[in-house]
Design a protein around this motif. Sequence first.
Motif, short mmCIF file in Angstrom:
data_model
loop_
_atom_site.label_atom_id
_atom_site.label_comp_id
_atom_site.label_asym_id
_atom_site.label_seq_id
_atom_site.Cartn_x
_atom_site.Cartn_y
_atom_site.Cartn_z
N ASP A 261 0.81 -1.22 0.00
CA ASP A 261 0.00 0.00 0.00
C ASP A 261 0.85 1.27 0.00
O ASP A 261 0.35 2.35 0.33
CB ASP A 261 -0.91 0.00 1.24
N LEU A 262 2.12 1.16 -0.37
CA LEU A 262 3.02 2.31 -0.28
C LEU A 262 2.50 3.51 -1.06
O LEU A 262 2.65 4.66 -0.60
CB LEU A 262 4.42 1.93 -0.76
N ALA A 263 1.88 3.28 -2.20
CA ALA A 263 1.37 4.40 -3.00
C ALA A 263 0.32 5.19 -2.23
O ALA A 263 0.30 6.44 -2.28
CB ALA A 263 0.78 3.88 -4.32
N ASP A 264 -0.55 4.50 -1.50
CA ASP A 264 -1.58 5.19 -0.71
C ASP A 264 -0.93 5.99 0.42
O ASP A 264 -1.35 7.12 0.71
CB ASP A 264 -2.56 4.17 -0.11
N PHE A 265 0.07 5.43 1.06
CA PHE A 265 0.77 6.13 2.14
C PHE A 265 1.51 7.36 1.61
O PHE A 265 1.50 8.41 2.24
CB PHE A 265 1.75 5.18 2.84
N SER A 266 2.15 7.20 0.46
CA SER A 266 2.90 8.32 -0.13
C SER A 266 1.97 9.45 -0.52
O SER A 266 2.31 10.63 -0.39
CB SER A 266 3.68 7.83 -1.36
N ALA A 267 0.76 9.10 -1.00
CA ALA A 267 -0.21 10.12 -1.36
C ALA A 267 -0.73 10.85 -0.12
O ALA A 267 -1.08 12.04 -0.18
CB ALA A 267 -1.39 9.48 -2.10
N PHE A 268 -0.72 10.15 1.02
CA PHE A 268 -1.18 10.75 2.27
C PHE A 268 -0.13 11.71 2.84
O PHE A 268 -0.47 12.80 3.32
CB PHE A 268 -1.48 9.65 3.29
N SER A 269 1.15 11.32 2.78
CA SER A 269 2.21 12.14 3.37
C SER A 269 3.54 11.87 2.69
O SER A 269 3.86 10.70 2.40
CB SER A 269 2.34 11.87 4.87
N THR B 51 6.21 11.77 4.05
CA THR B 51 7.04 11.00 4.98
C THR B 51 7.28 9.60 4.46
O THR B 51 8.37 9.03 4.61
CB THR B 51 6.36 10.92 6.37
N PHE B 52 6.26 9.05 3.80
CA PHE B 52 6.29 7.65 3.43
C PHE B 52 6.79 7.48 2.00
O PHE B 52 6.01 7.21 1.07
CB PHE B 52 4.90 7.03 3.61
N ILE B 53 8.09 7.62 1.85
CA ILE B 53 8.73 7.45 0.56
C ILE B 53 9.43 6.10 0.51
O ILE B 53 9.43 5.34 1.49
CB ILE B 53 9.73 8.59 0.30
N GLU B 54 10.03 5.80 -0.61
CA GLU B 54 10.71 4.52 -0.80
C GLU B 54 11.79 4.30 0.26
O GLU B 54 11.95 3.20 0.78
CB GLU B 54 11.31 4.45 -2.20
N ALA B 55 12.52 5.36 0.58
CA ALA B 55 13.59 5.23 1.57
C ALA B 55 13.04 4.83 2.93
O ALA B 55 13.66 4.06 3.67
CB ALA B 55 14.37 6.55 1.68
#
Length: 245
Positions: free
Chosen positions: A30-38, A40-44
Motif C-alpha cells: 500500500d506504499l502508493a496510498d501512504f505516499s499520497a497521504f504524506s 514522509t512515506f517514501i521509498e527510503a
Amino acid sequence: MKSVNQRLFNCKDEELPVVLKAVAFAFRRDLADFSAFSPTFIEAYATDFETRVTTVCDLLEPQSETLAKSIITERYTNTMTGLIQPINRVTGYLNLAKKNLNITPTAFGLTALRQSIRFHNVEGVIDNLHVVIENIRTYKTPLAEKGLTDEQIAFLTAAFSTMAADKQQQIEITSHRRAIVQDNVLLLNEAYRQAAEISSIGKILYKSSNPAKLADYTFTRILKNVKQTGRKSSADDNTTLPTEK
C-alpha cells in the motif's frame, strides 16, 4: 549496575517478528496510498523499515536455533512414541506381580506417564518417567520375576536421560534468546515504533474504506491470526500491544 531499557512491546518475543513482517508486507503493498497521504512515506522509509524488520527477524529467529528446536521437538516426539510399548510391558509385569506388590498402575506412575504421552506434555513425561524408573528400581526383584529385563530398564533410563538433556538445551536456547532481546531492546523498540507509526496511518487510510486492509494494520488482529495457527493458547487471546488505537 547495567541499566535495563524498557520494552515498548508486550507481545511474546517470538511474536514480534510476525507482527513486523505482516505490517511490512502490507505497507509495501500500500506504499502508493501512504505516499499520497504524506511525503514522509517514501521509498527510503519503506526500505529502512524492511531493513529493521530483517534485522529483528535475524535476532529473534536465528536459523541455527530454529533448527535446533525443530530437531529437539522431533526427538521428543520419537522418544515419547517409543515409550508406549515399554510402559505397556511394565504395566503387564506389574499386574502379574499384583499378588505380591498390590500396587496399581496409577500409584506406580504409569497412568500419569501414559496421559502425558497422549497429550505431548514433555515436562509431564520427564517427571512421570522419573517416578516410574524409581519405582522400578525399588520393586525390581518381583517385577524381574515376572519378566522385566535389565535391557528394558536401560531403555527407559536412556529415554529419560535423552529427554532431560533435550529439555535443558531448550532452556538454554530460551535463555539465550532472552539475553539477545535485552541486549538489543533499543533496536527492537525502534522497529516496533516504526510499525506502530505505519499502523496508525493505515487505520486512518482504511478504517472507513477498506476493512480487509484495516485488519492488516491492527496488531491485535495480526496476533489473533498467530494464535489461530496454534502458536499461542486460547488463554492469551487478550494480548495487545501498547499504543494500539
